[in-house]
Design an enzyme around this catalytic site. Sequence first.
Site, PDB file in Angstrom:
ATOM      1  N   CYS A  67      -5.444  -5.161   3.435  1.00  0.00           N
ATOM      2  CA  CYS A  67      -6.529  -5.367   4.403  1.00  0.00           C
ATOM      3  C   CYS A  67      -6.636  -6.838   4.801  1.00  0.00           C
ATOM      4  O   CYS A  67      -7.065  -7.150   5.913  1.00  0.00           O
ATOM      5  CB  CYS A  67      -7.842  -4.882   3.814  1.00  0.00           C
ATOM      6  N   GLU A 114     -12.282  -1.561   5.793  1.00  0.00           N
ATOM      7  CA  GLU A 114     -12.117  -2.688   6.708  1.00  0.00           C
ATOM      8  C   GLU A 114     -11.305  -2.284   7.940  1.00  0.00           C
ATOM      9  O   GLU A 114     -11.650  -2.632   9.077  1.00  0.00           O
ATOM     10  CB  GLU A 114     -11.412  -3.848   5.990  1.00  0.00           C
ATOM     11  N   CYS A 168      -8.350  -5.671  -0.235  1.00  0.00           N
ATOM     12  CA  CYS A 168      -7.096  -5.632  -0.988  1.00  0.00           C
ATOM     13  C   CYS A 168      -6.076  -6.586  -0.367  1.00  0.00           C
ATOM     14  O   CYS A 168      -6.094  -6.835   0.837  1.00  0.00           O
ATOM     15  CB  CYS A 168      -6.541  -4.215  -1.036  1.00  0.00           C
ATOM     16  N   SER A 202     -30.085  29.957 -21.915  1.00  0.00           N
ATOM     17  CA  SER A 202     -30.509  28.713 -21.267  1.00  0.00           C
ATOM     18  C   SER A 202     -30.667  28.871 -19.763  1.00  0.00           C
ATOM     19  O   SER A 202     -30.831  27.888 -19.045  1.00  0.00           O
ATOM     20  CB  SER A 202     -29.475  27.611 -21.556  1.00  0.00           C
ATOM     21  N   GLU A 213     -21.740  18.153 -19.908  1.00  0.00           N
ATOM     22  CA  GLU A 213     -22.895  19.036 -19.692  1.00  0.00           C
ATOM     23  C   GLU A 213     -23.346  19.755 -20.953  1.00  0.00           C
ATOM     24  O   GLU A 213     -24.439  20.286 -21.008  1.00  0.00           O
ATOM     25  CB  GLU A 213     -22.566  20.057 -18.600  1.00  0.00           C
ATOM     26  N   ASP A 228     -21.823  30.884 -22.621  1.00  0.00           N
ATOM     27  CA  ASP A 228     -22.174  31.058 -21.212  1.00  0.00           C
ATOM     28  C   ASP A 228     -21.046  31.586 -20.333  1.00  0.00           C
ATOM     29  O   ASP A 228     -21.293  32.031 -19.209  1.00  0.00           O
ATOM     30  CB  ASP A 228     -22.638  29.713 -20.627  1.00  0.00           C
ATOM     31  N   ARG A 244     -20.959  24.573  -6.581  1.00  0.00           N
ATOM     32  CA  ARG A 244     -21.592  25.604  -5.762  1.00  0.00           C
ATOM     33  C   ARG A 244     -22.814  25.020  -5.067  1.00  0.00           C
ATOM     34  O   ARG A 244     -23.389  24.034  -5.510  1.00  0.00           O
ATOM     35  CB  ARG A 244     -22.022  26.798  -6.636  1.00  0.00           C
TER      36      ARG A 244
END
Length: 361
Positions: free
Chosen positions: A85, A53, A76, A169, A293, A201, A208
């Site tokens: 605000c 705002e 707010c 994988s 993940e 892994d 990235r």
Amino acid sequence: MINENKYMTKAIELAKQGIGKVSPNPAVGAIIIKNDKIIGEGFHRSFGGKHAEVEAIENATESVKNSTMFVTLEPCNHYGKTPPCTQRIIKEQIKKVYIAMRDPNPKMSGKSITILEKNGIEVEVGILESDSQNINQPYIKTTKYQLPYIILKSAVSLDGFIADDNGDSKWISNADSRKIVHQWRADYDAIMVGIGTVIKDNPMLNVRDVSGKNPTRIVYDSSASLSENMNLVKTANEIKTIVITDEKISLDYENMCNKNNIEILQLNGSDENKWQKMFKILAEKNIQSVMVEGGGKMQTLLLENNLVDRIDIFYSPKVFGSGIPMMKFNKNKVENSKIFKKSTWEIIGDNVLFSGIVNEY
């Protein structure tokens, strides 16, 4: 007559630019119009920075007196990192405010609306409310339930495996799908994996190929197997890293974590609600969203404990025949098998992305 949906849509598009940059605050956008023309716009750009705002007011090309503001979240009315605000809106003599959604905090909800109305400002609430809610699901859930929003993400072969028999994988999904995942990493507060994925892994779990901050990295290490030769440990001084362990760990393991600035959170193994309590602790640390993940066992564990809000699966045309299976869902009969409130399918080259919403807030 003002096209309310048009201007609120613009405000929501602005708000999206703050996703991944403002947590634990919500993403908010604002538009100011006068004579049916946009004269100011803004969005919350960073935690601790100007609210949408105020940015819209200060970016205005002319006086905002007697103008109309469209804002995606109730303004707010308290002092935090910035002044209220509501005070700025009143001071600038804006005459009407359209609000997409109320603040989900029960201690705050509706109070700003009352303040604005008491100061002679017309307020209308609910324009494209669900669209604003959709972009702030982590904020809403954490505010209401003190739990982070949990997303399961997998890349699977056409026959449902996350790796072949050798545990390989790389790469099931295509490059475009992987770029999307890195954008999600930048958007969410944390990324979580099980220790099996780390051992197999040796990942970095960083961002990235896209711009954005690295998420906090969380490892469920029930066997206390994390070691100093792993990438997560080597980079823990640069990227916030948390390990979740069972109740007992060795002094050597504790010292290794302390030496490398890795935070240890221990589960109470005798408590049936231990995972819910653990995620409440993460929420207290301002982690509002967690993308899990891997691996399949970790994701299955969270499904069994009814902690999952969204599932994203990238399907590849590759076929393994056998291998490491994807997450397992709870058993359901046909009539009870529709667990998603909403779902979409998106073609990404030779991949297909399934996104399913388990819980809406």
